[in-house]
Design a protein around this motif. Structure first.
Motif, PDB file in Angstrom:
ATOM      1  N   SER A   1      -3.320  11.676  30.147  1.00  0.00           N
ATOM      2  CA  SER A   1      -3.042  10.945  28.912  1.00  0.00           C
ATOM      3  C   SER A   1      -1.589  11.126  28.507  1.00  0.00           C
ATOM      4  O   SER A   1      -0.916  10.164  28.107  1.00  0.00           O
ATOM      5  CB  SER A   1      -3.964  11.431  27.793  1.00  0.00           C
ATOM      6  OG  SER A   1      -3.661  10.789  26.571  1.00  0.00           O
ATOM      7  N   ALA A   2      -1.080  12.355  28.618  1.00  0.00           N
ATOM      8  CA  ALA A   2       0.313  12.634  28.260  1.00  0.00           C
ATOM      9  C   ALA A   2       1.285  11.864  29.148  1.00  0.00           C
ATOM     10  O   ALA A   2       2.400  11.538  28.716  1.00  0.00           O
ATOM     11  CB  ALA A   2       0.582  14.133  28.354  1.00  0.00           C
ATOM     12  N   ARG A   3       0.847  11.555  30.382  1.00  0.00           N
ATOM     13  CA  ARG A   3       1.702  10.787  31.303  1.00  0.00           C
ATOM     14  C   ARG A   3       1.541   9.275  31.114  1.00  0.00           C
ATOM     15  O   ARG A   3       2.115   8.498  31.876  1.00  0.00           O
ATOM     16  CB  ARG A   3       1.396  11.180  32.754  1.00  0.00           C
ATOM     17  CG  ARG A   3       1.799  12.614  33.088  1.00  0.00           C
ATOM     18  CD  ARG A   3       1.804  12.855  34.588  1.00  0.00           C
ATOM     19  NE  ARG A   3       0.479  12.764  35.167  1.00  0.00           N
ATOM     20  CZ  ARG A   3      -0.372  13.778  35.268  1.00  0.00           C
ATOM     21  NH1 ARG A   3      -0.022  14.975  34.790  1.00  0.00           N
ATOM     22  NH2 ARG A   3      -1.543  13.626  35.830  1.00  0.00           N
ATOM     23  N   GLY A   4       0.743   8.867  30.133  1.00  0.00           N
ATOM     24  CA  GLY A   4       0.614   7.440  29.833  1.00  0.00           C
ATOM     25  C   GLY A   4      -0.428   6.702  30.639  1.00  0.00           C
ATOM     26  O   GLY A   4      -0.443   5.471  30.641  1.00  0.00           O
ATOM     27  N   SER A   5      -1.335   7.437  31.302  1.00  0.00           N
ATOM     28  CA  SER A   5      -2.317   6.772  32.156  1.00  0.00           C
ATOM     29  C   SER A   5      -3.264   5.859  31.388  1.00  0.00           C
ATOM     30  O   SER A   5      -3.803   4.906  31.946  1.00  0.00           O
ATOM     31  CB  SER A   5      -3.139   7.811  32.928  1.00  0.00           C
ATOM     32  OG  SER A   5      -2.344   8.481  33.870  1.00  0.00           O
ATOM     33  N   PHE A   6      -3.491   6.154  30.108  1.00  0.00           N
ATOM     34  CA  PHE A   6      -4.432   5.350  29.336  1.00  0.00           C
ATOM     35  C   PHE A   6      -3.741   4.323  28.435  1.00  0.00           C
ATOM     36  O   PHE A   6      -4.380   3.724  27.569  1.00  0.00           O
ATOM     37  CB  PHE A   6      -5.349   6.255  28.496  1.00  0.00           C
ATOM     38  CG  PHE A   6      -6.198   7.172  29.322  1.00  0.00           C
ATOM     39  CD1 PHE A   6      -7.038   6.669  30.308  1.00  0.00           C
ATOM     40  CD2 PHE A   6      -6.156   8.545  29.136  1.00  0.00           C
ATOM     41  CE1 PHE A   6      -7.825   7.511  31.078  1.00  0.00           C
ATOM     42  CE2 PHE A   6      -6.935   9.393  29.897  1.00  0.00           C
ATOM     43  CZ  PHE A   6      -7.768   8.882  30.872  1.00  0.00           C
ATOM     44  N   HIS A   7      -2.442   4.111  28.645  1.00  0.00           N
ATOM     45  CA  HIS A   7      -1.741   3.087  27.872  1.00  0.00           C
ATOM     46  C   HIS A   7      -2.251   1.705  28.269  1.00  0.00           C
ATOM     47  O   HIS A   7      -2.576   1.459  29.432  1.00  0.00           O
ATOM     48  CB  HIS A   7      -0.233   3.175  28.105  1.00  0.00           C
ATOM     49  CG  HIS A   7       0.396   4.363  27.429  1.00  0.00           C
ATOM     50  ND1 HIS A   7       1.714   4.700  27.589  1.00  0.00           N
ATOM     51  CD2 HIS A   7      -0.124   5.302  26.585  1.00  0.00           C
ATOM     52  CE1 HIS A   7       1.982   5.778  26.887  1.00  0.00           C
ATOM     53  NE2 HIS A   7       0.889   6.165  26.274  1.00  0.00           N
TER      54      HIS A   7
END
Length: 199
Positions: A133-139
């Motif tokens: 999530s912190a790496r933006g996977s769920f953006h």
């Protein structure tokens, strides 16, 4: 035993009857068609041991994996909790509803970067979800939808599906015991996602 391209909710719920190791072996063999040698290498066990584990797991499951009914209202709640966590980055409420021996299985099909091994136990799944999530996977867009006649979460970017997330509950139909994430483009093309969105 599995007739669809993806693993159904009913299948995942029934996996709750298995131990974490049995679940990992069964999913890798039954859903992903891994060879026993590959499973043995991934799980650091002997091939003969993996065959026995698979056989034992298969005996525990009924032949009909499509007749189980879940608590769909609670699944709605879980889906919405996950979506809120993905939007805020705060997964604590979602982590609270995982079982201690939760298993997360990722299917990237070798075409999308994803965890190769099943992720087992609450602490590791928590760390994984917070990390990706912190790496933006769920953006992107996250919507509760019907997936293969079951409720799940569809993630989209630029109008295209990039990920489908399904949950399976424990025997008490309360906490999440299995998480199945499909990001394999070939399988996403075959997933029957209806236009119905849960409000």
């Amino acid at each position: 035993m599995i007739k669809d391209e993806t693993v159904s909710y009913a299948f995942l719920v029934l996996l709750g009857q298995l131990s974490p190791v049995e679940r990992a072996v069964f999913v890798l063999r039954e859903a992903f068609s891994y060879h026993y040698g590959d499973i043995a290498m991934l799980l650091e066990k002997t091939e003969a041991n993996c065959r026995k584990i698979y056989s034992r797991a298969k005996q525990k499951l009924p032949n009909d994996l499509h007749g189980h009914t879940e608590n769909t209202e609670h699944v709605d709640f879980l889906a919405k909790t996950f979506i809120e966590a993905s939007m805020t980055g705060d997964f604590e409420d979602f982590i609270d509803i995982l079982t201690e021996d939760v298993v997360l299985v990722n299917d990237g099909g070798g075409r999308v970067i994803s965890a190769i091994y099943p992720i087992v136990n609450k602490q590791r799944v928590s760390a994984y979800l917070k990390g990706v999530s912190a790496r933006g996977s769920f953006h992107g867009g996250l919507f509760p939808v019907m997936v293969n006649s079951q409720k799940g979460i569809l993630q989209t970017r630029d109008g295209h599906p990039v990920r489908v997330i399904c949950f399976a509950l424990d025997s008490k139909q309360k906490n999440i015991q299995s998480i199945y994430i499909v990001s394999n483009p070939e399988k996403l093309n075959h997933i029957a996602v209806s236009a119905y969105r849960i409000d």
